[in-house]
Design an enzyme around this catalytic site. Structure first.
Site, PDB file in Angstrom:
ATOM      1  N   SER A  54       1.075  -1.116   0.108  1.00 23.20           N
ATOM      2  CA  SER A  54      -0.119  -0.013   0.116  1.00 23.20           C
ATOM      3  C   SER A  54       0.786   1.287  -0.001  1.00 23.20           C
ATOM      4  O   SER A  54       1.740   1.484   0.949  1.00 23.20           O
ATOM      5  CB  SER A  54      -1.045   0.020   1.371  1.00 23.20           C
ATOM      6  OG  SER A  54      -1.791   1.285   1.150  1.00 23.20           O
ATOM      7  N   VAL A  59       7.193   2.069   4.791  1.00 22.64           N
ATOM      8  CA  VAL A  59       8.101   1.708   3.798  1.00 22.64           C
ATOM      9  C   VAL A  59       7.796   1.897   2.287  1.00 22.64           C
ATOM     10  O   VAL A  59       8.754   2.110   1.515  1.00 22.64           O
ATOM     11  CB  VAL A  59       8.428   0.080   3.919  1.00 22.64           C
ATOM     12  CG1 VAL A  59       9.344  -0.414   3.030  1.00 22.64           C
ATOM     13  CG2 VAL A  59       8.801   0.163   5.655  1.00 22.64           C
ATOM     14  N   CYS A  60       6.479   1.656   1.890  1.00 23.43           N
ATOM     15  CA  CYS A  60       6.014   1.914   0.636  1.00 23.43           C
ATOM     16  C   CYS A  60       6.239   3.350   0.091  1.00 23.43           C
ATOM     17  O   CYS A  60       6.591   3.519  -0.763  1.00 23.43           O
ATOM     18  CB  CYS A  60       4.546   1.678   0.615  1.00 23.43           C
ATOM     19  SG  CYS A  60       4.079  -0.272   0.937  1.00 23.43           S
ATOM     20  N   ALA A  61       5.716   4.303   1.198  1.00 20.98           N
ATOM     21  CA  ALA A  61       5.835   5.670   0.879  1.00 20.98           C
ATOM     22  C   ALA A  61       7.371   5.921   0.526  1.00 20.98           C
ATOM     23  O   ALA A  61       7.634   6.793  -0.498  1.00 20.98           O
ATOM     24  CB  ALA A  61       5.280   6.505   1.969  1.00 20.98           C
ATOM     25  N   THR A  64       8.542   4.560  -2.803  1.00 19.96           N
ATOM     26  CA  THR A  64       8.217   5.140  -4.063  1.00 19.96           C
ATOM     27  C   THR A  64       8.864   6.711  -4.259  1.00 19.96           C
ATOM     28  O   THR A  64       8.788   6.953  -5.133  1.00 19.96           O
ATOM     29  CB  THR A  64       6.666   5.129  -3.686  1.00 19.96           C
ATOM     30  OG1 THR A  64       6.072   4.080  -3.653  1.00 19.96           O
ATOM     31  CG2 THR A  64       5.753   6.062  -5.057  1.00 19.96           C
TER      32      THR A  64
END
Length: 166
Positions: A54, A59-61, A64
């Site tokens: 997500s 971590v995903c932010a 990205t």
């Protein structure tokens, strides 16, 4: 099949594991404006594809944002971040974060990417964290299934693979 955990718990990945040397499987996902997007839309380019659970999590932010910064420095490489997030949420997050150098794509409708790349976590209906580099002729040149979904991928290895792909 890749062995993957989510917060220490084993998860079941649906689909076949993609390996270096494979022809990249096609997929159908949605862009932030709800248009269907397939691998064929990036014909002739090297693709660095980041699968994330997500986009709106720590971590995903960070991942990205990092790939967005790096995308500016890569020649003939299109960076794609694919998650199960709704396209509206991806668009809102990208606008708030100033993400303009990569494409965020949603696999929420069919799980096409997740199934075709072996990253759809059966227990959570989220994508496991993984990186794929696909050359301009759609051959897979780099694969990383991150063993623990809540940790970062190997950015340097993925970026090096993207720079070296033709």
């Amino acid at each position: 099949m890749a062995k993957v955990t989510f917060k220490g718990n084993p998860v079941t990945l649906i689909g076949e594991e993609v390996k270096v040397g494979d022809t990249a499987p096609n997929f159908t996902v949605l862009s932030n404006d709800l248009k269907e997007v397939t691998l064929d839309d990036y014909e002739g380019k090297v693709k660095l594809i980041a699968a994330v659970p997500s986009i709106d999590t720590g971590v995903c932010a960070e991942e990205t944002r990092r790939f967005n910064e790096e995308a500016e420095k890569l020649e003939n490489v299109q960076v794609l971040t694919i998650s199960m997030d709704l396209p509206f949420a991806q668009a809102r997050w990208c606008a708030a974060e100033g993400i303009k150098n990569l494409d965020t794509l949603s696999d929420h409708r069919e799980g096409s990417f997740g199934k075709n790349y072996g990253v759809l976590m059966e227990e959570l209906r989220l994508l496991a964290r993984a990186i794929f580099v696909v050359d301009s002729s759609n051959k897979v040149t780099y694969v990383e299934y991150v063993p623990e979904v809540s940790t970062h991928p190997n950015y340097e290895a993925a970026l090096e693979a993207a720079r070296n792909a033709k």
